[in-house]
Write a protein that holds these residues in place. Sequence first.
Motif, mmCIF file in Angstrom:
data_model
loop_
_atom_site.group_PDB
_atom_site.id
_atom_site.type_symbol
_atom_site.label_atom_id
_atom_site.label_comp_id
_atom_site.label_asym_id
_atom_site.label_seq_id
_atom_site.Cartn_x
_atom_site.Cartn_y
_atom_site.Cartn_z
ATOM 1 N N MET A 268 45.192 48.285 39.100
ATOM 2 C CA MET A 268 46.229 47.289 38.818
ATOM 3 C C MET A 268 45.562 45.938 38.590
ATOM 4 O O MET A 268 44.669 45.549 39.352
ATOM 5 N N ASP A 269 45.978 45.245 37.536
ATOM 6 C CA ASP A 269 45.556 43.853 37.348
ATOM 7 C C ASP A 269 46.607 43.008 38.055
ATOM 8 O O ASP A 269 47.753 42.909 37.589
ATOM 9 N N VAL A 270 46.229 42.458 39.211
ATOM 10 C CA VAL A 270 47.219 41.812 40.083
ATOM 11 C C VAL A 270 47.474 40.385 39.607
ATOM 12 O O VAL A 270 46.717 39.458 39.899
ATOM 13 N N GLU A 271 48.539 40.266 38.810
ATOM 14 C CA GLU A 271 48.939 38.972 38.252
ATOM 15 C C GLU A 271 50.459 38.979 38.163
ATOM 16 O O GLU A 271 51.081 40.045 38.258
ATOM 17 N N ASP A 272 51.066 37.805 37.981
ATOM 18 C CA ASP A 272 52.521 37.768 37.865
ATOM 19 C C ASP A 272 52.901 37.781 36.388
ATOM 20 O O ASP A 272 52.039 37.611 35.517
ATOM 21 N N LEU B 202 37.703 41.541 41.012
ATOM 22 C CA LEU B 202 38.105 40.238 40.442
ATOM 23 C C LEU B 202 38.730 40.337 39.053
ATOM 24 O O LEU B 202 38.248 41.090 38.206
ATOM 25 N N HIS B 203 39.745 39.503 38.853
ATOM 26 C CA HIS B 203 40.346 39.361 37.517
ATOM 27 C C HIS B 203 40.289 37.878 37.106
ATOM 28 O O HIS B 203 41.068 37.434 36.273
ATOM 29 N N GLY B 204 39.364 37.115 37.748
ATOM 30 C CA GLY B 204 39.213 35.680 37.444
ATOM 31 C C GLY B 204 40.091 34.816 38.335
ATOM 32 O O GLY B 204 40.673 35.304 39.305
ATOM 33 N N SER C 147 42.609 32.169 37.060
ATOM 34 C CA SER C 147 43.955 31.781 36.612
ATOM 35 C C SER C 147 44.437 32.515 35.379
ATOM 36 O O SER C 147 45.435 32.162 34.788
ATOM 37 N N HIS C 148 43.731 33.518 34.949
ATOM 38 C CA HIS C 148 44.047 34.295 33.747
ATOM 39 C C HIS C 148 43.732 33.562 32.440
ATOM 40 O O HIS C 148 44.267 33.894 31.385
ATOM 41 N N LYS C 149 42.862 32.580 32.511
ATOM 42 C CA LYS C 149 42.377 32.002 31.265
ATOM 43 C C LYS C 149 41.359 32.985 30.671
ATOM 44 O O LYS C 149 40.511 33.523 31.385
ATOM 45 N N ALA D 238 38.001 41.171 32.780
ATOM 46 C CA ALA D 238 38.339 39.909 32.134
ATOM 47 C C ALA D 238 39.818 39.870 31.760
ATOM 48 O O ALA D 238 40.389 40.891 31.370
ATOM 49 N N ALA D 239 40.441 38.687 31.891
ATOM 50 C CA ALA D 239 41.809 38.500 31.410
ATOM 51 C C ALA D 239 41.851 38.877 29.939
ATOM 52 O O ALA D 239 40.982 38.461 29.162
ATOM 53 N N CYS D 240 42.826 39.673 29.554
ATOM 54 C CA CYS D 240 43.014 40.131 28.166
ATOM 55 C C CYS D 240 41.786 40.860 27.613
ATOM 56 O O CYS D 240 41.574 40.879 26.397
ATOM 57 N N ILE E 294 47.735 49.077 35.201
ATOM 58 C CA ILE E 294 49.091 48.532 35.059
ATOM 59 C C ILE E 294 49.174 47.182 35.776
ATOM 60 O O ILE E 294 48.195 46.732 36.392
ATOM 61 N N HIS E 295 50.345 46.562 35.682
ATOM 62 C CA HIS E 295 50.570 45.238 36.262
ATOM 63 C C HIS E 295 51.730 45.292 37.241
ATOM 64 O O HIS E 295 52.624 46.124 37.088
ATOM 65 N N PRO E 296 51.784 44.344 38.195
ATOM 66 C CA PRO E 296 52.920 44.340 39.136
ATOM 67 C C PRO E 296 54.276 44.291 38.425
ATOM 68 O O PRO E 296 55.207 44.983 38.819
HETATM 69 ZN ZN ZN Z 1 45.464 40.323 33.172
#
Ligand code: ZN
Length: 288
Positions: free
Chosen positions: A12-16, A78-80, A82-84, A118-120, A222-224
């Motif tokens: 899971m990429d834990v982001e909102d 880690l996914h960074g 702030s998602h930049k 990495a984000a995206c 997947i994402h939350p």
């Molecule tokens: Zn992401």
Amino acid sequence: MTKHKKVALLSMDVEDWYHLDYIKKKPSQLSMLDGFDHFISFVDEHNIPTTLFILTDLLPKLNSKLKNAMNNGHELALHGTSHKRPLKMTLSEFKNDCRKAINVFNENLSKIPLGYRAACFSLDRQRLDILKNNFHLSYDSSRMDFDLHPLYGSLNMNGFKRLTKCVYVKEEFSEFELPSIKFFGGALPISGGGYLRILPWFIMSFLIKRYIRKNSFFSIYIHPYEMSVKKPPSINGIGILNTFRFKYNINKVPTKMKKLVSLLKKEGFEFMTHNQAQNYYHSINKKL
Ligand SMILES: [Zn+2]
């Protein structure tokens, strides 16, 4: 030739929801992070160890839940911050972002992360080498062979050994690519995101079956917000296409995940965290 185990990685990429790249205004009143809890209940119920790629900006909110997940056998990576997107940062900005993320991760979770996404999926070889050489991470999972999507980076794996499709190793480091298939002359990702949401299960399962019957490694993310029971918010100014991408069939993801897990188990796949897979593939590599 070594016969590999069939390995499946579920992460899971834990982001909102408001971290999505096309949402420029980031209203944070509504959170769909309840999907994190539903995901953890789901994987625990099915005895699946999973990897949680975390945005460190969310750590104050999720700290105790993540520690519980870690104590129950899930892996935190880690996914960074702030998602930049890394490719939007200069190399020195990227280094600073990684340094900050690793420090915050360590302060909150008393642990050094081993892996990165990495984000995206926005990563190139120079930035991959920074993860490997400057921060001594053990693995990355940002590579996707998807030439149709403008946000994704292109990550060359020169000097890496390909152990099986989508798994590359170099020294003690691994790259876990997200699988895609050739489709009408392009590459179509079958590993999560918009396509998992939008395509009906009979098409998705057809494509995934075709892939996993030929290959011994599969990975999906997947994402939350895809596991949330809340109604996705209406977002102004993102256009019809992005609204469709975000909302269409989003409520079908939990059912698709159940079907996917039973399909992978039926086909003899063993679920691992990324670090367990890393250890497994390096043990094979030493024997070769
Ligand atoms: Zn992401």
